[in-house]
Motif scaffolding. Sequence first.
Motif, short mmCIF file in Angstrom:
data_model
loop_
_atom_site.label_atom_id
_atom_site.label_comp_id
_atom_site.label_asym_id
_atom_site.label_seq_id
_atom_site.Cartn_x
_atom_site.Cartn_y
_atom_site.Cartn_z
N GLU A 1 0.84 -1.21 0.00
CA GLU A 1 0.00 0.00 0.00
C GLU A 1 0.88 1.26 0.00
OE1 GLU A 1 -3.34 0.01 -0.16
OE2 GLU A 1 -3.35 -2.19 -0.21
N PRO A 2 0.33 2.37 -0.51
CA PRO A 2 1.09 3.64 -0.45
C PRO A 2 1.14 4.17 0.98
CG PRO A 2 -1.03 3.96 -1.57
CD PRO A 2 -0.92 2.51 -1.25
N LEU A 3 2.26 4.80 1.31
CA LEU A 3 2.39 5.44 2.61
C LEU A 3 1.55 6.71 2.66
CD1 LEU A 3 6.23 4.95 3.11
CD2 LEU A 3 4.39 3.77 4.34
N THR A 4 1.22 7.16 3.85
CA THR A 4 0.33 8.32 4.00
C THR A 4 1.02 9.65 3.69
OG1 THR A 4 0.82 8.39 6.36
CG2 THR A 4 -1.15 7.20 5.69
N THR A 5 2.32 9.73 3.89
CA THR A 5 3.05 10.97 3.63
C THR A 5 4.00 10.75 2.46
OG1 THR A 5 2.96 11.60 5.96
CG2 THR A 5 4.61 12.71 4.60
N ASP A 6 3.94 11.62 1.46
CA ASP A 6 4.84 11.52 0.31
C ASP A 6 6.29 11.70 0.72
OD1 ASP A 6 2.76 11.10 -1.43
OD2 ASP A 6 2.82 13.10 -2.32
N LEU A 7 7.18 11.06 0.00
CA LEU A 7 8.60 11.30 0.16
C LEU A 7 8.90 12.67 -0.44
CD1 LEU A 7 9.99 7.88 -1.12
CD2 LEU A 7 9.29 8.49 1.20
N GLN A 8 9.72 13.44 0.23
CA GLN A 8 10.09 14.76 -0.31
C GLN A 8 11.58 14.98 -0.07
OE1 GLN A 8 8.92 18.61 1.54
NE2 GLN A 8 7.93 18.98 -0.43
N VAL A 9 12.27 15.43 -1.13
CA VAL A 9 13.69 15.71 -1.05
C VAL A 9 13.97 17.15 -1.45
CG1 VAL A 9 14.40 13.33 -1.49
CG2 VAL A 9 14.13 14.91 -3.41
N LEU A 10 15.10 17.66 -0.97
CA LEU A 10 15.60 18.98 -1.34
C LEU A 10 16.94 18.77 -2.02
CD1 LEU A 10 15.54 22.10 -1.21
CD2 LEU A 10 16.64 21.91 1.04
N VAL A 11 17.09 19.36 -3.22
CA VAL A 11 18.32 19.21 -4.00
C VAL A 11 19.02 20.56 -4.09
CG1 VAL A 11 19.29 18.55 -6.24
CG2 VAL A 11 17.29 17.33 -5.34
N LYS A 12 20.33 20.55 -3.78
CA LYS A 12 21.15 21.77 -3.84
C LYS A 12 22.41 21.52 -4.65
CE LYS A 12 19.60 23.93 0.45
NZ LYS A 12 20.05 24.62 1.67
N ASP A 13 23.01 22.61 -5.13
CA ASP A 13 24.28 22.51 -5.85
C ASP A 13 25.44 22.69 -4.88
OD1 ASP A 13 24.59 25.27 -5.41
OD2 ASP A 13 24.30 25.83 -7.50
N THR A 14 26.64 22.68 -5.40
CA THR A 14 27.84 22.76 -4.57
C THR A 14 27.96 24.08 -3.81
OG1 THR A 14 30.22 22.32 -4.55
CG2 THR A 14 29.37 23.64 -6.38
N TYR A 15 27.23 25.12 -4.26
CA TYR A 15 27.27 26.43 -3.62
C TYR A 15 26.13 26.63 -2.62
CZ TYR A 15 30.36 27.04 -7.58
OH TYR A 15 31.37 26.88 -8.50
N GLY A 16 25.29 25.61 -2.45
CA GLY A 16 24.16 25.71 -1.54
C GLY A 16 22.90 26.29 -2.16
N ASN A 17 22.91 26.49 -3.48
CA ASN A 17 21.72 26.97 -4.18
C ASN A 17 20.76 25.81 -4.43
OD1 ASN A 17 22.75 29.69 -4.68
ND2 ASN A 17 24.12 28.71 -6.14
N VAL A 18 19.45 26.06 -4.36
CA VAL A 18 18.49 25.03 -4.72
C VAL A 18 18.56 24.80 -6.23
CG1 VAL A 18 16.98 25.53 -2.77
CG2 VAL A 18 16.55 26.66 -4.96
N VAL A 19 18.33 23.56 -6.64
CA VAL A 19 18.40 23.20 -8.06
C VAL A 19 16.99 22.94 -8.57
CG1 VAL A 19 19.32 21.60 -9.76
CG2 VAL A 19 20.71 22.22 -7.77
N GLU A 20 16.55 23.75 -9.50
CA GLU A 20 15.25 23.58 -10.14
C GLU A 20 15.42 22.71 -11.38
OE1 GLU A 20 11.69 26.25 -12.21
OE2 GLU A 20 13.52 27.24 -11.54
N GLY A 21 14.45 21.82 -11.63
CA GLY A 21 14.46 21.03 -12.85
C GLY A 21 15.32 19.78 -12.82
N ALA A 22 15.81 19.39 -11.64
CA ALA A 22 16.61 18.17 -11.53
C ALA A 22 15.69 16.95 -11.42
CB ALA A 22 17.53 18.23 -10.31
N THR A 23 16.01 15.89 -12.15
CA THR A 23 15.23 14.66 -12.06
C THR A 23 15.71 13.85 -10.85
OG1 THR A 23 14.89 14.58 -14.44
CG2 THR A 23 14.62 12.50 -13.24
N VAL A 24 14.76 13.44 -10.02
CA VAL A 24 15.05 12.61 -8.85
C VAL A 24 14.45 11.24 -9.12
CG1 VAL A 24 14.69 12.32 -6.38
CG2 VAL A 24 15.01 14.62 -7.32
#
Length: 141
Positions: free
Chosen positions: A57-80
Motif C-alpha cells: 500500500e502507499p504510505l500516507t506521507t509523500d517522500l520529499q527531497v531537497l536538491v542543492k548545488d555545490t554552492y548551496g543553491n536550490v536546483v530547479e528542474g533536476a530529475t530525482v
Amino acid sequence: MLLRSTWTLDSTTLGTQTITASAGTGVTVDFTATALAAAPDAITAEDGDAQTGTVGEPLTTDLQVLVKDTYGNVVEGATVTFTGDGTAADAVTDVNGLASSTWTLDSTTLGTQTITASAGTGVTVDFTARSEEHTSELQSH
C-alpha cells in the motif's frame, strides 16, 4: 578604444545580476546576466522518512527531497529517481529545489523497507519505512 574585463557571477545568488561599467564622468553602461544553479551536489530528505504502513500500500506521507548545488543553491528542474523496495515515481524538482513522490511499499516484504532517492551521480539519500500485514490478515490469525 576597446576595453575588456572579466566578470564572475556571484555563485550564491541565483537570478539576474548586474554590473555597471563607467568610463570617465557620467558615461556608464550596465551589463546583466542570469546566474543558474550548478549540477546537483547534495540531496536531503525533507519529509516522508521513518513511516509505518501496510505491505503493498502507499504510505500516507509523500517522500520529499531537497536538491542543492555545490554552492548551496536550490536546483530547479533536476530529475530525482527512486529505487529500492516497492515503487515511487521519478519526480522533478520545483523552483524551491523540492521533489515529491508517493511510495508504495513492496507487497512481499514485512519489516524494514528502504528506497533511495538520487539526483545525479553519487547524490543520494535513503528513506526507510516499516511495513506491516494488512489489518484483515492480522484479525484472522
